[in-house]
Design a protein around this motif. Sequence first.
Motif, mmCIF file in Angstrom:
data_model
loop_
_atom_site.group_PDB
_atom_site.id
_atom_site.type_symbol
_atom_site.label_atom_id
_atom_site.label_comp_id
_atom_site.label_asym_id
_atom_site.label_seq_id
_atom_site.Cartn_x
_atom_site.Cartn_y
_atom_site.Cartn_z
ATOM 1 N N ASP A 15 0.822 -1.211 0.000
ATOM 2 C CA ASP A 15 0.000 0.000 0.000
ATOM 3 C C ASP A 15 0.855 1.260 0.000
ATOM 4 O O ASP A 15 0.542 2.230 -0.697
ATOM 5 C CB ASP A 15 -0.945 0.003 1.202
ATOM 6 N N ILE A 16 1.923 1.250 0.765
ATOM 7 C CA ILE A 16 2.805 2.427 0.807
ATOM 8 C C ILE A 16 3.530 2.586 -0.518
ATOM 9 O O ILE A 16 3.711 3.703 -1.009
ATOM 10 C CB ILE A 16 3.768 2.344 1.997
ATOM 11 N N LEU A 17 3.936 1.486 -1.127
ATOM 12 C CA LEU A 17 4.575 1.551 -2.445
ATOM 13 C C LEU A 17 3.618 2.168 -3.468
ATOM 14 O O LEU A 17 4.005 3.038 -4.248
ATOM 15 C CB LEU A 17 5.031 0.163 -2.898
ATOM 16 N N LEU A 18 2.356 1.748 -3.441
ATOM 17 C CA LEU A 18 1.367 2.307 -4.367
ATOM 18 C C LEU A 18 1.118 3.784 -4.088
ATOM 19 O O LEU A 18 0.986 4.586 -5.029
ATOM 20 C CB LEU A 18 0.055 1.510 -4.300
ATOM 21 N N GLN A 19 1.091 4.171 -2.815
ATOM 22 C CA GLN A 19 0.935 5.592 -2.463
ATOM 23 C C GLN A 19 2.111 6.413 -2.991
ATOM 24 O O GLN A 19 1.936 7.522 -3.505
ATOM 25 C CB GLN A 19 0.845 5.769 -0.949
ATOM 26 N N ALA A 20 3.313 5.876 -2.858
ATOM 27 C CA ALA A 20 4.506 6.577 -3.341
ATOM 28 C C ALA A 20 4.445 6.739 -4.861
ATOM 29 O O ALA A 20 4.782 7.799 -5.389
ATOM 30 C CB ALA A 20 5.765 5.826 -2.920
ATOM 31 N N LEU A 21 4.011 5.690 -5.568
ATOM 32 C CA LEU A 21 3.864 5.789 -7.023
ATOM 33 C C LEU A 21 2.807 6.832 -7.386
ATOM 34 O O LEU A 21 2.992 7.607 -8.338
ATOM 35 C CB LEU A 21 3.497 4.421 -7.615
ATOM 36 N N ASP A 22 1.715 6.873 -6.619
ATOM 37 C CA ASP A 22 0.676 7.883 -6.863
ATOM 38 C C ASP A 22 1.217 9.287 -6.664
ATOM 39 O O ASP A 22 0.954 10.181 -7.468
ATOM 40 C CB ASP A 22 -0.525 7.663 -5.923
ATOM 41 N N ARG A 23 1.984 9.496 -5.593
ATOM 42 C CA ARG A 23 2.575 10.810 -5.320
ATOM 43 C C ARG A 23 3.478 11.267 -6.458
ATOM 44 O O ARG A 23 3.594 12.461 -6.727
ATOM 45 C CB ARG A 23 3.388 10.788 -4.036
ATOM 46 N N MET A 24 4.142 10.301 -7.088
ATOM 47 C CA MET A 24 5.055 10.637 -8.187
ATOM 48 C C MET A 24 4.315 10.799 -9.514
ATOM 49 O O MET A 24 4.905 11.157 -10.516
ATOM 50 C CB MET A 24 6.128 9.562 -8.329
ATOM 51 N N GLY A 25 3.023 10.500 -9.508
ATOM 52 C CA GLY A 25 2.236 10.604 -10.732
ATOM 53 C C GLY A 25 2.529 9.483 -11.707
ATOM 54 O O GLY A 25 2.368 9.629 -12.917
ATOM 55 N N CYS A 26 2.960 8.360 -11.206
ATOM 56 C CA CYS A 26 3.326 7.221 -12.040
ATOM 57 C C CYS A 26 2.117 6.294 -12.178
ATOM 58 O O CYS A 26 1.574 5.810 -11.182
ATOM 59 C CB CYS A 26 4.495 6.479 -11.399
ATOM 60 N N ALA A 27 1.705 6.046 -13.412
ATOM 61 C CA ALA A 27 0.577 5.146 -13.663
ATOM 62 C C ALA A 27 1.040 3.700 -13.554
ATOM 63 O O ALA A 27 2.148 3.352 -13.953
ATOM 64 C CB ALA A 27 0.006 5.411 -15.047
ATOM 65 N N TYR A 28 0.188 2.862 -13.002
ATOM 66 C CA TYR A 28 0.542 1.456 -12.813
ATOM 67 C C TYR A 28 -0.709 0.596 -12.905
ATOM 68 O O TYR A 28 -1.831 1.078 -12.810
ATOM 69 C CB TYR A 28 1.217 1.238 -11.458
#
Length: 136
Positions: A15-28
Amino acid sequence: MSSVITIRTPFINRDILLQALDRMGCAYTTIHAYEIALEKSSIPGHQMFYWKDGKYSFQHETDSDREHKGVHVFLGALEKEYNDICSTSKEAEKERQEYIQKQKETIILRAKERGYSVREERVKEKIKLVLVRNSY
């Protein structure tokens, strides 16, 4: 060419990894609970995180060594975001401590199987395991 990058900060909380990706604006896209495929990122080629040995590892495919710099910049920024989120989460700190303890136990067990004695030292905030084997 495909490579797996070792990251200093173990990404152990999905969940934290996904939050970090969201903060960076990285689509996954989450393929299932153990794989996260990155979509349009600044790094060419296929990139994904996959669960292995109690943490997420990063794998990417690239055609040139020049693109590795972009990967390291991306992962450095992601590590910073991940650590920022972790610093405010008591649950994440607890998971991190459990991960460290598990790694420590595994190292000690393997070392003793190979005939080493293990001594623990603290260097600043880090744990250093010193393996000693006497040979006569």
